[in-house]
Design a protein around this motif. Structure first.
Motif: not given
Length: 461
Positions: A127-130, A152-153, A155, A162, A210, A212, A321
């Motif tokens: 889910n690109h969770f960072r 954040t998600t 990239d 965030s 999450i 966006n 997305y």
């Protein structure tokens, strides 16, 4: 110095070397007399040294510490055999079943699987969770803790949105819970909340993903709220509820499945009833995706779908997305091919069925070109089309082999010409030895191409 003293110095050097227990190898088993949950640990590096008095391994150059599917990498590492604690420096990466915990320096306990990372980032691929922080503690097998962190998600290095959080606890396959959180849009703080809960999933599980936030000059503030549905072990879907402040509500859906013999499919549909007054197209949509599906043991189907409502859709809504850039990268990773870039104004949809048999290959296909610029000529679509190619086959006991290459296509324009094209290309190969000293090879064939026009293209007259 006499020979006796020289000999003494040589023996002293040998004894010191043995006492230090220096071992230089590419791979060394760690703790060979002990057993661990998950299997044995191995240390790999360009250079490994073992110091017997301190019972430590020191590794330099492309260091890897591996246990099953767990892998720690760095430029330098030191492993204490007694405490089972490893210290790492230089591009430290811990791979967690596809997810990544990385930083500049770190220390980890190989038994408890806990530790700390400085200059750290935790990235969950699904889910690109960072999570970024100066210090992230790995408090257990599936738990993390950070202070003064950013979540954040997005990239990008400077994310569109965030959360800056004072304290954050992350439980994999559970949630990320923060205290003292500030929502930042484009780096600017806009909203504060004392508590925050976000999903931190690495495996397939239904639920909210999450959200966006994006900013677009043409669309205004864009809020995306995705909902993930794990339909079965082989299929899932994602529903995207998007609000565009200058245009209205946009709905998107992704459908995915995986099957036997590398069968796979990913299809997307996006719809927007555009509320801007200056738009020329009100009902805007995009249908895209790919399918690879075995039909029988010899036949395979392959579909590439790309159809859009208007020429500006893909460029104007290439964010978040549902952007084509992100979707095309995913398709390339999963299917080995991708969609045309958003600036290409001719979209291509193809359907192909191919069969490989012991004596020939047969491929049938259809290809549709969608013209998006009004001033350009209508392209020639092809449906159906076919390719037929035989293997080279011997003619009884003669030094002769024959084969055939042929193709057929029916070409048509949305407004314009249409007609048939048949290409026929038989060939023969002769291979023989003359008088057992000369080798002779020859090939002969002919090609015939036939055109039959049903309706002429008026622009070519």
């Amino acid at each position: 110095m006499d020979w006796g003293n020289k000999t003494l110095w040589v023996w002293m050097w040998v004894i010191l070397s043995l006492a230090a227990g220096s071992v230089w190898a590419e791979e060394v088993p760690l703790f060979p007399k002990q057993s661990f949950a998950g299997g044995a640990w191995r240390l790999r590096a360009r250079q490994v040294t073992y110091d017997a008095p301190t019972r430590t391994y020191t590794a330099e150059g492309r260091v890897e510490i591996v246990q099953g599917d767990r892998r720690l990498t760095a430029e330098w590492a030191q492993v204490h055999e007694t405490t089972k604690i490893v210290t790492l420096k230089g591009n430290v990466v811990l791979v967690l079943e596809g997810d990544i915990f990385s930083g500049q320096e770190g220390t980890f306990n190989l038994v408890t699987r806990s530790g700390e990372m400085w200059g750290a980032r935790l990235f969950l691929q699904r889910n690109h969770f960072r999570l970024d922080s100066a210090l992230i503690r790995k408090t257990g097998e599936h738990t993390f803790y950070a202070e003064e962190a950013t979540v954040t998600t997005c990239d990008a290095d400077r994310p569109a949105w965030s959360f800056k959080t004072r304290k954050m606890k992350v439980v994999l396959e559970g949630s990320a819970r923060g205290r003292g959180n500030t929502l930042r849009l484009g780096g600017v703080p806009v909203f504060f909340t004392p508590f925050l809960t976000l999903p931190a999933l690495t495996k397939r599980q239904s639920g909210l993903l999450i959200p966006n936030v994006e900013f677009s000059k043409a669309s205004g503030t864009v809020l995306e709220f995705p909902l993930y549905w794990a339909i079965s072990n082989h299929a899932d879907a994602t529903f995207y509820q998007n609000y565009l402040s200058k245009r209205g509500y946009m709905q998107g859906v992704d459908l995915r499945y995986r099957g036997r013999r590398d069968a796979a499919g990913e299809l997307r549909f996006v719809y927007l009833k555009d509320g801007r007054r200056d738009t020329q197209v009100t009902n805007r949509y995009w249908a895209a995706g790919m399918v690879d599906q075995p039909l029988t043991s010899n036949l395979d189907l392959r579909l590439t779908l790309d159809h859009v409502s208007d020429s500006a859709f893909l460029e104007r809504f290439n964010f978040g997305y549902l952007g084509i850039s992100r979707y095309s990268r995913d398709l390339l990773a999963n299917f080995g091919r991708q969609l045309e870039p958003e600036e290409i104004k001719t979209r291509v949809t193809t359907l192909l069925v191919s069969g490989n048999f012991p004596w020939a290959n047969i491929t049938t296909f259809g290809r549709n070109y969608q013209k998006l610029r009004a001033h350009e000529r209508f392209p020639f679509n092809q449906a159906p089309g076919a390719l037929f190619t035989t293997l080279t086959m011997p003619v009884k006991n003669l030094p002769l082999m024959v084969g055939l290459e042929s193709s057929y296509g029916y070409f048509l324009q949305e407004q314009g010409g249409r007609g048939h094209r048949l290409d026929f290309h038989p060939q023969a190969w002769l291979q023989t030895n003359l008088f057992s000293v000369l080798s002779f090879e020859g090939r002969a064939g002919f090609r015939e191409t036939i055109f039959l026009v049903d309706k002429a293209d008026p622009e070519r007259r």
